[in-house]
Design a protein around this motif. Structure first.
Motif, PDB file in Angstrom:
ATOM      1  N   PHE A   4      17.509  -4.693   4.551  1.00 31.61           N
ATOM      2  CA  PHE A   4      16.227  -5.393   4.580  1.00 31.61           C
ATOM      3  C   PHE A   4      15.786  -5.585   3.143  1.00 31.61           C
ATOM      4  CE2 PHE A   4      15.316  -0.885   4.734  1.00 31.61           C
ATOM      5  CZ  PHE A   4      14.281  -0.715   3.825  1.00 31.61           C
ATOM      6  N   LEU A   5      14.839  -6.468   2.921  1.00 38.02           N
ATOM      7  CA  LEU A   5      14.356  -6.746   1.572  1.00 38.02           C
ATOM      8  C   LEU A   5      13.302  -5.712   1.199  1.00 38.02           C
ATOM      9  CD1 LEU A   5      14.300  -8.558  -0.945  1.00 38.02           C
ATOM     10  CD2 LEU A   5      12.503  -9.889   0.178  1.00 38.02           C
ATOM     11  N   LEU A   6      13.495  -5.044   0.069  1.00 30.96           N
ATOM     12  CA  LEU A   6      12.519  -4.104  -0.477  1.00 30.96           C
ATOM     13  C   LEU A   6      11.907  -4.722  -1.717  1.00 30.96           C
ATOM     14  CD1 LEU A   6      11.122  -1.324  -0.670  1.00 30.96           C
ATOM     15  CD2 LEU A   6      13.097  -0.568  -2.028  1.00 30.96           C
ATOM     16  N   GLU A   7      10.577  -4.776  -1.734  1.00 31.56           N
ATOM     17  CA  GLU A   7       9.855  -5.248  -2.916  1.00 31.56           C
ATOM     18  C   GLU A   7       8.874  -4.162  -3.341  1.00 31.56           C
ATOM     19  OE1 GLU A   7       8.161  -8.975  -1.541  1.00 31.56           O
ATOM     20  OE2 GLU A   7       9.751 -10.030  -2.627  1.00 31.56           O
ATOM     21  N   LEU A   8       8.920  -3.800  -4.613  1.00 31.45           N
ATOM     22  CA  LEU A   8       7.999  -2.826  -5.189  1.00 31.45           C
ATOM     23  C   LEU A   8       7.195  -3.541  -6.264  1.00 31.45           C
ATOM     24  CD1 LEU A   8       6.836  -0.008  -5.690  1.00 31.45           C
ATOM     25  CD2 LEU A   8       8.835   0.458  -7.122  1.00 31.45           C
ATOM     26  N   VAL A   9       5.885  -3.574  -6.079  1.00 29.73           N
ATOM     27  CA  VAL A   9       5.000  -4.298  -6.979  1.00 29.73           C
ATOM     28  C   VAL A   9       3.978  -3.328  -7.550  1.00 29.73           C
ATOM     29  CG1 VAL A   9       3.389  -6.226  -7.165  1.00 29.73           C
ATOM     30  CG2 VAL A   9       5.260  -6.343  -5.525  1.00 29.73           C
ATOM     31  N   SER A  10       3.803  -3.351  -8.875  1.00 34.51           N
ATOM     32  CA  SER A  10       2.743  -2.587  -9.529  1.00 34.51           C
ATOM     33  C   SER A  10       1.742  -3.596 -10.077  1.00 34.51           C
ATOM     34  CB  SER A  10       3.322  -1.732 -10.661  1.00 34.51           C
ATOM     35  OG  SER A  10       3.649  -2.526 -11.774  1.00 34.51           O
ATOM     36  N   PRO A  11       0.588  -3.152 -10.557  1.00 36.02           N
ATOM     37  CA  PRO A  11      -0.373  -4.118 -11.107  1.00 36.02           C
ATOM     38  C   PRO A  11       0.202  -4.948 -12.264  1.00 36.02           C
ATOM     39  CG  PRO A  11      -1.452  -2.030 -10.727  1.00 36.02           C
ATOM     40  CD  PRO A  11       0.022  -1.804 -10.490  1.00 36.02           C
ATOM     41  N   GLU A  12       1.180  -4.401 -12.971  1.00 32.55           N
ATOM     42  CA  GLU A  12       1.739  -5.104 -14.120  1.00 32.55           C
ATOM     43  C   GLU A  12       2.785  -6.152 -13.756  1.00 32.55           C
ATOM     44  OE1 GLU A  12       2.084  -1.513 -14.147  1.00 32.55           O
ATOM     45  OE2 GLU A  12       0.064  -1.389 -14.945  1.00 32.55           O
ATOM     46  N   LYS A  13       3.659  -5.817 -12.756  1.00 38.52           N
ATOM     47  CA  LYS A  13       4.775  -6.721 -12.478  1.00 38.52           C
ATOM     48  C   LYS A  13       5.512  -6.348 -11.198  1.00 38.52           C
ATOM     49  CE  LYS A  13       7.888  -3.978 -15.319  1.00 38.52           C
ATOM     50  NZ  LYS A  13       8.780  -3.939 -16.438  1.00 38.52           N
ATOM     51  N   GLY A  66       0.281   6.266  -5.791  1.00 34.69           N
ATOM     52  CA  GLY A  66      -0.451   5.904  -4.588  1.00 34.69           C
ATOM     53  C   GLY A  66      -0.330   4.413  -4.355  1.00 34.69           C
ATOM     54  N   GLY A  67      -0.916   3.927  -3.265  1.00 41.21           N
ATOM     55  CA  GLY A  67      -0.881   2.499  -2.974  1.00 41.21           C
ATOM     56  C   GLY A  67      -0.800   2.247  -1.481  1.00 41.21           C
ATOM     57  N   PHE A  68      -0.150   1.145  -1.127  1.00 37.39           N
ATOM     58  CA  PHE A  68      -0.001   0.746   0.271  1.00 37.39           C
ATOM     59  C   PHE A  68       1.392   0.189   0.500  1.00 37.39           C
ATOM     60  CE2 PHE A  68      -4.505   0.649  -0.473  1.00 37.39           C
ATOM     61  CZ  PHE A  68      -5.017   1.197   0.686  1.00 37.39           C
ATOM     62  N   ALA A  69       1.846   0.256   1.749  1.00 35.80           N
ATOM     63  CA  ALA A  69       3.133  -0.330   2.132  1.00 35.80           C
ATOM     64  C   ALA A  69       2.923  -1.201   3.350  1.00 35.80           C
ATOM     65  CB  ALA A  69       4.146   0.761   2.455  1.00 35.80           C
ATOM     66  N   GLU A  70       3.536  -2.370   3.311  1.00 38.88           N
ATOM     67  CA  GLU A  70       3.575  -3.246   4.474  1.00 38.88           C
ATOM     68  C   GLU A  70       5.019  -3.262   4.955  1.00 38.88           C
ATOM     69  OE1 GLU A  70       2.595  -7.788   5.947  1.00 38.88           O
ATOM     70  OE2 GLU A  70       2.603  -7.346   3.803  1.00 38.88           O
ATOM     71  N   VAL A  71       5.225  -2.837   6.192  1.00 39.65           N
ATOM     72  CA  VAL A  71       6.564  -2.720   6.759  1.00 39.65           C
ATOM     73  C   VAL A  71       6.718  -3.745   7.875  1.00 39.65           C
ATOM     74  CG1 VAL A  71       8.164  -1.179   7.967  1.00 39.65           C
ATOM     75  CG2 VAL A  71       6.590  -0.247   6.250  1.00 39.65           C
ATOM     76  N   SER A  72       7.833  -4.457   7.855  1.00 39.26           N
ATOM     77  CA  SER A  72       8.189  -5.349   8.959  1.00 39.26           C
ATOM     78  C   SER A  72       9.683  -5.127   9.237  1.00 39.26           C
ATOM     79  CB  SER A  72       7.903  -6.812   8.595  1.00 39.26           C
ATOM     80  OG  SER A  72       8.853  -7.295   7.672  1.00 39.26           O
ATOM     81  N   PRO A  73      10.222  -5.686  10.304  1.00 36.21           N
ATOM     82  CA  PRO A  73      11.639  -5.460  10.609  1.00 36.21           C
ATOM     83  C   PRO A  73      12.591  -5.944   9.510  1.00 36.21           C
ATOM     84  CG  PRO A  73      10.510  -6.274  12.547  1.00 36.21           C
ATOM     85  CD  PRO A  73       9.532  -6.375  11.401  1.00 36.21           C
ATOM     86  N   LEU A  79       2.979  -1.792  -2.565  1.00 31.09           N
ATOM     87  CA  LEU A  79       1.994  -2.118  -3.589  1.00 31.09           C
ATOM     88  C   LEU A  79       1.553  -0.801  -4.202  1.00 31.09           C
ATOM     89  CD1 LEU A  79      -0.021  -4.670  -1.440  1.00 31.09           C
ATOM     90  CD2 LEU A  79       1.786  -5.164  -3.090  1.00 31.09           C
ATOM     91  N   ALA A  80       2.098  -0.475  -5.358  1.00 37.54           N
ATOM     92  CA  ALA A  80       1.873   0.824  -5.979  1.00 37.54           C
ATOM     93  C   ALA A  80       0.834   0.735  -7.082  1.00 37.54           C
ATOM     94  CB  ALA A  80       3.180   1.349  -6.553  1.00 37.54           C
ATOM     95  N   ASP A  81      -0.035   1.754  -7.163  1.00 40.70           N
ATOM     96  CA  ASP A  81      -1.008   1.824  -8.242  1.00 40.70           C
ATOM     97  C   ASP A  81      -0.293   1.875  -9.588  1.00 40.70           C
ATOM     98  OD1 ASP A  81      -2.944   1.910  -6.276  1.00 40.70           O
ATOM     99  OD2 ASP A  81      -3.177   4.085  -6.372  1.00 40.70           O
ATOM    100  N   GLU A  82       0.785   2.617  -9.636  1.00 43.85           N
ATOM    101  CA  GLU A  82       1.689   2.661 -10.787  1.00 43.85           C
ATOM    102  C   GLU A  82       3.017   3.200 -10.297  1.00 43.85           C
ATOM    103  OE1 GLU A  82       1.250   6.469 -13.427  1.00 43.85           O
ATOM    104  OE2 GLU A  82      -0.779   5.783 -12.945  1.00 43.85           O
ATOM    105  N   ALA A  83       4.088   2.827 -10.972  1.00 42.05           N
ATOM    106  CA  ALA A  83       5.425   3.274 -10.576  1.00 42.05           C
ATOM    107  C   ALA A  83       6.266   3.515 -11.823  1.00 42.05           C
ATOM    108  CB  ALA A  83       6.097   2.230  -9.690  1.00 42.05           C
ATOM    109  N   THR A  84       6.993   4.645 -11.831  1.00 44.91           N
ATOM    110  CA  THR A  84       7.823   5.025 -12.972  1.00 44.91           C
ATOM    111  C   THR A  84       9.124   5.630 -12.467  1.00 44.91           C
ATOM    112  OG1 THR A  84       5.807   5.617 -14.182  1.00 44.91           O
ATOM    113  CG2 THR A  84       7.887   6.382 -15.106  1.00 44.91           C
ATOM    114  N   PRO A  85      10.278   5.160 -12.950  1.00 44.11           N
ATOM    115  CA  PRO A  85      11.540   5.800 -12.574  1.00 44.11           C
ATOM    116  C   PRO A  85      11.520   7.284 -12.976  1.00 44.11           C
ATOM    117  CG  PRO A  85      11.951   3.715 -13.675  1.00 44.11           C
ATOM    118  CD  PRO A  85      10.486   4.005 -13.826  1.00 44.11           C
TER     119      PRO A  85
END
Length: 136
Positions: A4-13, A66-73, A79-85
């Motif tokens: 499935f397609l995974l998209e991770l979005v932070s406020p920056e990009k 923190g943030g939110f996730a929208e899940v579909s099949p 949508l992450a407040d911030e994300a860091t590897p």
């Protein structure tokens, strides 16, 4: 294997956008594994680690605050407040941020419940970050 397609979005990009086999996300209610064909839902995310699986193994692990996730099949959008590897998450920097979050929580003691809850969630997020930080 199905993907499935995974998209991770932070406020920056947009940080990640590609087909994956599975993702484990830190939902408010606990860790949640998502596979192709998952039932649609929207969930709140707490501070924690997102783990991405491709070709039968874990290929990425990222800390989110923190943030939110929208899940579909067919798709998961995070949508992450911030994300860091994890590999670039500095333990010293995260410990400083934890101290700041703890001070903010103490300052919020007399504030409305929603503000105290948000401050507490931030402290919990950075406690998790300290435990998973891999960089010096």
């Amino acid at each position: 294997m199905a993907t499935f397609l995974l998209e991770l979005v932070s406020p920056e990009k947009l940080l990640l956008s590609r087909p994956v086999e599975m993702v484990t996300i830190p939902a408010e209610e606990g860790e949640m594994g998502v596979l192709p064909g998952h039932a649609p839902m929207i969930v709140a995310l707490r501070g924690g680690v997102i783990r991405v699986r491709e070709n039968g193994s874990e290929t990425e692990a990222l800390f989110i605050a923190g943030g939110f996730a929208e899940v579909s099949p067919e798709r998961v959008t995070l949508l992450a407040d911030e994300a860091t590897p994890l590999a670039s998450l500095s333990r010293a920097a995260v410990e400083r941020r934890l101290a700041e979050a703890e001070a903010a929580l103490q300052a919020a003691i007399a504030e409305p419940e929603a503000k105290r809850d948000a401050a507490y969630a931030r402290v919990q997020a950075f406690r998790t970050a300290v435990s998973v930080a891999q960089a010096a």
